[in-house]
Design a protein around this motif. Structure first.
Motif, PDB file in Angstrom:
ATOM      1  N   GLY A  48      34.459  40.794  40.025  1.00  0.00           N
ATOM      2  CA  GLY A  48      35.416  40.513  38.966  1.00  0.00           C
ATOM      3  C   GLY A  48      36.358  41.658  38.649  1.00  0.00           C
ATOM      4  O   GLY A  48      37.065  41.631  37.655  1.00  0.00           O
ATOM      5  N   THR A  49      36.391  42.678  39.499  1.00  0.00           N
ATOM      6  CA  THR A  49      37.280  43.819  39.283  1.00  0.00           C
ATOM      7  C   THR A  49      38.647  43.545  39.900  1.00  0.00           C
ATOM      8  O   THR A  49      38.801  42.628  40.714  1.00  0.00           O
ATOM      9  CB  THR A  49      36.684  45.104  39.890  1.00  0.00           C
ATOM     10  N   THR A  50      39.627  44.332  39.506  1.00  0.00           N
ATOM     11  CA  THR A  50      40.982  44.185  40.049  1.00  0.00           C
ATOM     12  C   THR A  50      41.613  45.547  40.287  1.00  0.00           C
ATOM     13  O   THR A  50      41.252  46.544  39.674  1.00  0.00           O
ATOM     14  CB  THR A  50      41.903  43.404  39.085  1.00  0.00           C
ATOM     15  N   LEU A  51      42.575  45.537  41.181  1.00  0.00           N
ATOM     16  CA  LEU A  51      43.439  46.687  41.408  1.00  0.00           C
ATOM     17  C   LEU A  51      44.857  46.199  41.158  1.00  0.00           C
ATOM     18  O   LEU A  51      45.313  45.240  41.794  1.00  0.00           O
ATOM     19  CB  LEU A  51      43.310  47.195  42.848  1.00  0.00           C
ATOM     20  N   HIS A  52      45.543  46.815  40.218  1.00  0.00           N
ATOM     21  CA  HIS A  52      46.918  46.452  39.901  1.00  0.00           C
ATOM     22  C   HIS A  52      47.838  47.539  40.442  1.00  0.00           C
ATOM     23  O   HIS A  52      47.661  48.718  40.151  1.00  0.00           O
ATOM     24  CB  HIS A  52      47.107  46.304  38.393  1.00  0.00           C
TER      25      HIS A  52
END
Length: 127
Positions: A48-52
Motif C-alpha cells: 500500500g505504499t507509493t512513490l510520487h
C-alpha cells in the motif's frame, strides 16, 4: 491520531517529468495511472505504499537516499533493473563498498543504489 499512525510515502522532485517517467517506468518498471493534478506521477508499490514523482523548479538531489525499496531477492531485482538499462552506483570505500554489479554486502544485509536522471539516490535492500 498522530503522524506515527499515518501512512507515509516518498515524494521526489525532478526537473524534467518526461525524462523521469521514462526512467521510473522504462528502467525501474513502475506503473502509474497517468498524470496527477500536479503534473507528476504516483507509483503504487508493495504494502500500500507509493512513490510520487513530481516536477519542481526547486528539484535538487541531496546525495543521500531519497527512497528505498525492501525486496526479498536484491540480486535478482538488480539483474532485472540492469537488463532494463539501469546502472547501479559503485562505492569503493566504507561499509557500503559494492562489487562489480553494484551490490553491497554487510552481514545479512544486501543493498544496491541507483540514481535517477536528476541524481536522486534510490535504494534497493533486503530489509
Amino acid at each position: 491520531m498522530g503522524l506515527k499512525d499515518g501512512k507515509v510515502g516518498a515524494a521526489i522532485a525532478v526537473t524534467d517529468i518526461d525524462r523521469a517517467v521514462e526512467f521510473y517506468e522504462g528502467k525501474l518498471g513502475l506503473h502509474s495511472n497517468g498524470d496527477d493534478p500536479d503534473g507528476g506521477r504516483t507509483y503504487p508499490c508493495g504494502g500500500g505504499t507509493t512513490l510520487h514523482v513530481f516536477p519542481s523548479p526547486l528539484a535538487r538531489a541531496s546525495g543521500a537516499t531519497a527512497a528505498g525499496w525492501t525486496v526479498e531477492d536484491v540480486e535478482r531485482t538488480v539483474d532485472e533493473l540492469i537488463a532494463n538499462g539501469a546502472t547501479c552506483e559503485q562505492y569503493s570505500e566504507g561499509p557500503f563498498a559494492t562489487d562489480e554489479k553494484g551490490l553491497a554486502r554487510m552481514g545479512s544485509y544486501v543493498g544496491a543504489w541507483i540514481k535517477d536522471p536528476d541524481g536522486n539516490v534510490l535504494a534497493i535492500g533486503n530489509g
